[in-house]
Design a protein around this motif. Structure first.
Motif, PDB file in Angstrom:
ATOM      1  N   LEU A  14     -23.752  43.159  33.876  1.00 13.64           N
ATOM      2  CA  LEU A  14     -23.531  42.892  35.295  1.00 13.64           C
ATOM      3  C   LEU A  14     -22.074  42.616  35.630  1.00 13.64           C
ATOM      4  N   HIS A  15     -21.296  42.111  34.682  1.00 14.49           N
ATOM      5  CA  HIS A  15     -19.925  41.734  35.005  1.00 14.49           C
ATOM      6  C   HIS A  15     -18.874  42.387  34.136  1.00 14.49           C
ATOM      7  N   GLY A  16     -19.246  43.046  33.055  1.00 14.83           N
ATOM      8  CA  GLY A  16     -18.302  43.766  32.242  1.00 14.83           C
ATOM      9  C   GLY A  16     -17.471  42.918  31.292  1.00 14.83           C
ATOM     10  N   ARG A  17     -17.492  41.625  31.411  1.00 12.63           N
ATOM     11  CA  ARG A  17     -16.747  40.755  30.508  1.00 12.63           C
ATOM     12  C   ARG A  17     -17.516  39.461  30.325  1.00 12.63           C
ATOM     13  N   PRO A  18     -17.397  38.826  29.173  1.00 16.58           N
ATOM     14  CA  PRO A  18     -18.121  37.579  28.938  1.00 16.58           C
ATOM     15  C   PRO A  18     -17.547  36.447  29.785  1.00 16.58           C
ATOM     16  N   ASP A  19     -18.397  35.483  30.106  1.00 14.87           N
ATOM     17  CA  ASP A  19     -17.981  34.312  30.875  1.00 14.87           C
ATOM     18  C   ASP A  19     -17.355  33.318  29.914  1.00 14.87           C
ATOM     19  N   THR A  20     -16.023  33.214  29.968  1.00 15.95           N
ATOM     20  CA  THR A  20     -15.328  32.312  29.055  1.00 15.95           C
ATOM     21  C   THR A  20     -15.066  30.955  29.682  1.00 15.95           C
ATOM     22  N   SER A  21     -15.368  30.821  30.964  1.00 12.83           N
ATOM     23  CA  SER A  21     -15.091  29.545  31.638  1.00 12.83           C
ATOM     24  C   SER A  21     -16.077  28.458  31.238  1.00 12.83           C
ATOM     25  N   GLY A  22     -17.238  28.845  30.755  1.00 12.95           N
ATOM     26  CA  GLY A  22     -18.242  27.859  30.378  1.00 12.95           C
ATOM     27  C   GLY A  22     -18.876  27.207  31.585  1.00 12.95           C
ATOM     28  N   GLY A  23     -18.699  27.806  32.758  1.00 13.10           N
ATOM     29  CA  GLY A  23     -19.209  27.227  33.996  1.00 13.10           C
ATOM     30  C   GLY A  23     -20.672  27.557  34.217  1.00 13.10           C
ATOM     31  N   ALA A  24     -21.049  27.540  35.490  1.00 14.48           N
ATOM     32  CA  ALA A  24     -22.427  27.808  35.880  1.00 14.48           C
ATOM     33  C   ALA A  24     -22.772  29.265  35.579  1.00 14.48           C
ATOM     34  N   PRO A  25     -24.054  29.536  35.328  1.00 16.44           N
ATOM     35  CA  PRO A  25     -24.450  30.909  35.062  1.00 16.44           C
ATOM     36  C   PRO A  25     -24.202  31.786  36.289  1.00 16.44           C
ATOM     37  N   ARG A  26     -23.985  33.047  36.036  1.00 17.12           N
ATOM     38  CA  ARG A  26     -23.727  33.971  37.135  1.00 17.12           C
ATOM     39  C   ARG A  26     -25.009  34.205  37.924  1.00 17.12           C
ATOM     40  N   PRO A  27     -24.934  34.162  39.258  1.00 18.83           N
ATOM     41  CA  PRO A  27     -26.149  34.323  40.065  1.00 18.83           C
ATOM     42  C   PRO A  27     -26.818  35.678  39.879  1.00 18.83           C
ATOM     43  N   GLY A  28     -26.046  36.741  39.638  1.00 22.05           N
ATOM     44  CA  GLY A  28     -26.653  38.054  39.456  1.00 22.05           C
ATOM     45  C   GLY A  28     -27.575  38.105  38.250  1.00 22.05           C
ATOM     46  N   VAL A  29     -27.208  37.415  37.205  1.00 20.51           N
ATOM     47  CA  VAL A  29     -28.035  37.398  36.002  1.00 20.51           C
ATOM     48  C   VAL A  29     -29.358  36.686  36.281  1.00 20.51           C
ATOM     49  N   ASN A  30     -29.327  35.699  37.154  1.00 17.59           N
ATOM     50  CA  ASN A  30     -30.557  34.973  37.477  1.00 17.59           C
ATOM     51  C   ASN A  30     -31.593  35.877  38.137  1.00 17.59           C
ATOM     52  N   HIS A  31     -31.142  36.946  38.778  1.00 17.35           N
ATOM     53  CA  HIS A  31     -32.086  37.889  39.380  1.00 17.35           C
ATOM     54  C   HIS A  31     -32.773  38.741  38.318  1.00 17.35           C
ATOM     55  N   LEU A  32     -32.299  38.686  37.102  1.00 18.37           N
ATOM     56  CA  LEU A  32     -33.011  39.290  35.977  1.00 18.37           C
ATOM     57  C   LEU A  32     -33.786  38.228  35.192  1.00 18.37           C
ATOM     58  N   ARG A  33     -33.212  37.031  35.086  1.00 15.53           N
ATOM     59  CA  ARG A  33     -33.852  35.974  34.301  1.00 15.53           C
ATOM     60  C   ARG A  33     -35.186  35.541  34.895  1.00 15.53           C
ATOM     61  N   VAL A  34     -35.235  35.312  36.188  1.00 19.58           N
ATOM     62  CA  VAL A  34     -36.442  34.749  36.817  1.00 19.58           C
ATOM     63  C   VAL A  34     -37.633  35.692  36.691  1.00 19.58           C
TER      64      VAL A  34
END
Length: 181
Positions: free
Chosen positions: A78-98
């Motif tokens: 969904l974003h092309g690069r890993p989340d290195t900030s360690g912050g909140a999960p990306r909202p787009g991924v939640n539309h697959l997780r749920v």
């Protein structure tokens, strides 16, 4: 300092870290779990223990790495690069997780019927066990479709101000070009 902030409940909360109601609910949940465990172990104790250890090993050694890798792949997709900030999960991924989670729970609950392994279901209920796979697939498709629609609407609403600003800039540039001619 008010009287309520210095009472025994406040002192308990400072010492315990939460309210007395929290402690009461935790103790009640442990009591309920203990009761359920005692009732469960009255039957086939060895079989229950083997099932419990097997389920824990299956989850920890197979399922956890599987859905962790799948989640990481979805984030990269969904974003092309890993989340290195360690912050909140990306909202787009939640539309697959749920929808994946709901579909997985439904499969976990109804897997004998979905995979047509529930031979006693018809004998106990006088209902046919046919069609569970088709219904589960339809529910899963509906969950992903609803999630995709929701993601599309949320993305469209989020990008709407940016589109309005881009249109305003384009109109201003067009007016500036006409004014210079």
């Amino acid at each position: 300092m008010s009287a309520s902030a210095s009472g025994p409940a406040a002192a308990f909360a400072r010492r315990y870290g939460a309210s007395p109601l929290h402690l009461l609910l935790i103790l009640a949940s442990f009591a309920l779990a203990l009761y359920a465990g005692v009732r469960l172990l009255k039957g086939d104790t060895i079989g229950v223990a083997i099932w419990f250890v097997g389920a824990a090993l299956l989850h920890d050694l197979v399922l956890l790495p599987l859905y962790s890798v799948t989640d990481r792949a979805a984030q990269l997709l969904l974003h092309g690069r890993p989340d290195t900030s360690g912050g909140a999960p990306r909202p787009g991924v939640n539309h697959l997780r749920v929808p994946s989670f709901i579909s997985g729970v439904l499969f976990l609950v109804y897997w004998p019927l979905i995979l047509q392994k529930g031979g006693h279901y018809t004998a106990y209920t006088d209902l046919s066990a046919d069609g569970f796979l088709a219904r589960w697939l339809l529910i899963t498709a509906g969950l992903f479709l609803a999630s995709a629609i929701l993601w599309t609407v949320r993305t469209w609403l989020r990008l709407r101000p940016e589109r309005k600003a881009a249109k305003a800039r384009a109109h201003a540039q067009a007016r500036a070009r006409k004014a210079t001619k």
